[in-house]
Design a protein around this motif. Structure first.
Motif, PDB file in Angstrom:
ATOM      1  N   ALA B  24       0.852  -1.178   0.000  1.00 34.28           N
ATOM      2  CA  ALA B  24       0.000   0.000   0.000  1.00 34.28           C
ATOM      3  C   ALA B  24       0.887   1.227   0.000  1.00 34.28           C
ATOM      4  N   TYR B  25       0.449   2.250  -0.685  1.00 35.34           N
ATOM      5  CA  TYR B  25       1.255   3.461  -0.755  1.00 35.34           C
ATOM      6  C   TYR B  25       0.418   4.668  -0.386  1.00 35.34           C
ATOM      7  N   GLU B  26       1.110   5.764  -0.108  1.00 38.11           N
ATOM      8  CA  GLU B  26       0.419   6.980   0.348  1.00 38.11           C
ATOM      9  C   GLU B  26       0.551   8.129  -0.650  1.00 38.11           C
ATOM     10  N   ASN B  27       1.647   8.154  -1.363  1.00 38.96           N
ATOM     11  CA  ASN B  27       1.928   9.279  -2.248  1.00 38.96           C
ATOM     12  C   ASN B  27       1.188   9.106  -3.572  1.00 38.96           C
ATOM     13  N   THR B  28       0.191   9.936  -3.825  1.00 39.17           N
ATOM     14  CA  THR B  28      -0.604   9.801  -5.046  1.00 39.17           C
ATOM     15  C   THR B  28       0.167  10.221  -6.284  1.00 39.17           C
ATOM     16  N   PRO B  52       0.156   3.051 -13.450  1.00 40.00           N
ATOM     17  CA  PRO B  52      -1.209   3.131 -12.899  1.00 40.00           C
ATOM     18  C   PRO B  52      -2.313   3.224 -13.939  1.00 40.00           C
ATOM     19  N   LYS B  68      -5.887   1.620  -8.032  1.00 41.38           N
ATOM     20  CA  LYS B  68      -5.492   3.016  -7.864  1.00 41.38           C
ATOM     21  C   LYS B  68      -6.312   3.716  -6.797  1.00 41.38           C
ATOM     22  N   SER B  69      -7.611   3.454  -6.734  1.00 44.02           N
ATOM     23  CA  SER B  69      -8.467   4.155  -5.770  1.00 44.02           C
ATOM     24  C   SER B  69      -8.122   3.767  -4.336  1.00 44.02           C
ATOM     25  N   LYS B  71      -5.127   2.709  -3.507  1.00 40.27           N
ATOM     26  CA  LYS B  71      -3.675   2.908  -3.379  1.00 40.27           C
ATOM     27  C   LYS B  71      -2.998   1.629  -2.895  1.00 40.27           C
ATOM     28  N   GLN B  72      -3.332   0.540  -3.578  1.00 38.92           N
ATOM     29  CA  GLN B  72      -2.756  -0.755  -3.226  1.00 38.92           C
ATOM     30  C   GLN B  72      -2.354  -1.499  -4.491  1.00 38.92           C
TER      31      GLN B  72
END
Lengths: 114, 113
Positions: B24-28, B52, B68-69, B71-72
């Motif tokens: 999982a990520y945080e930076n869009t 993406p 993408k929605s 973030k995983q």
């Protein structure tokens, strides 16, 4: 092609000593970078270069210097080694293929600072 | 602040089974998501990567699924083999990898024969 080569493979330093980790690539890649790998921490970016004469800092740059005088070489310098710099260091090179930078890693240098 | 969170830390799968590793990520602003495989004493090797604009990419027995929605993104290894036993890292980057990679902490995968 040898790909990405790193020397030395192993090194032991005493606190306060200096040394240079060597990295070379023969693929004519413009982009090169240095990472350190610590147990349970993944790899963290130290410095990177997008071409000869251009360098920039990554996530953990403190205590390390770099320069890029040629496309082929990207040495990493430790000016005054500290035990916290005990780690495995990986150099990588990459090229912008298909819209993104595929990174190729070297075999690593295992550094111990006592 | 850890920008890429990887789980599980370790995983044991029977030969022939499916191995699944999640990140999982945080930076869009991240726009490039590679997976690396590392054997003991070796450097990481690129396994598969995704941008993406697609939700899934498959190469042989390896598949990346991307949400993408949420973030995983995840790595699926089908028909897992003992030779797949290694440490796997997910990573992410802005600028297609030009600014360096942010790695997860890794998953130690063991495939039991």
């Amino acid at each position: 092609n040898a790909g990405v080569t790193q020397t030395p493979k192993f090194q032991v330093l005493k606190t306060g000593q200096s040394m240079t980790l060597q990295c070379a690539q023969d693929m004519n890649h413009e982009y090169m970078s240095w990472y350190r790998q610590d147990p349970g921490m993944g790899l963290r970016l130290i410095h990177y270069s997008v071409g000869a004469g251009i360098t920039d800092q990554g996530e953990v740059p403190n205590g390390y210097n770099v320069s890029r005088s040629t496309t082929e070489d990207f040495p990493l310098r430790l000016l005054s080694a500290a035990p916290s710099q005990t780690s495995v260091y990986f150099c990588a090179s990459s090229f912008p293929g298909l819209g993104y930078y595929e990174q190729y890693f070297g075999p690593g240098t295992r550094l111990t600072v006592t | 602040q850890q920008q890429v969170k990887q789980s599980p830390q370790s995983l044991i799968v029977q030969k022939g089974g499916i191995s699944i590793i999640n990140c999982a990520y945080e930076n869009t602003a991240f726009d490039y998501f590679p997976w690396y495989q590392q054997f003991p004493g070796k450097g990481p090797a690129l396994l598969i990567a995704i941008r993406p604009d697609v939700s899934e990419k498959k190469e042989g027995r390896f598949t990346i699924s991307f949400n993408k929605s949420a973030k995983q993104f995840s790595l699926h290894i089908m028909d897992s083999q003992p030779g797949d036993s290694a440490t796997y890292f997910c990573a992410a980057s802005e600028g297609g990898g030009a600014d360096g990679l942010t790695f997860g902490k890794g998953t130690h995968l063991i495939i039991q024969p």
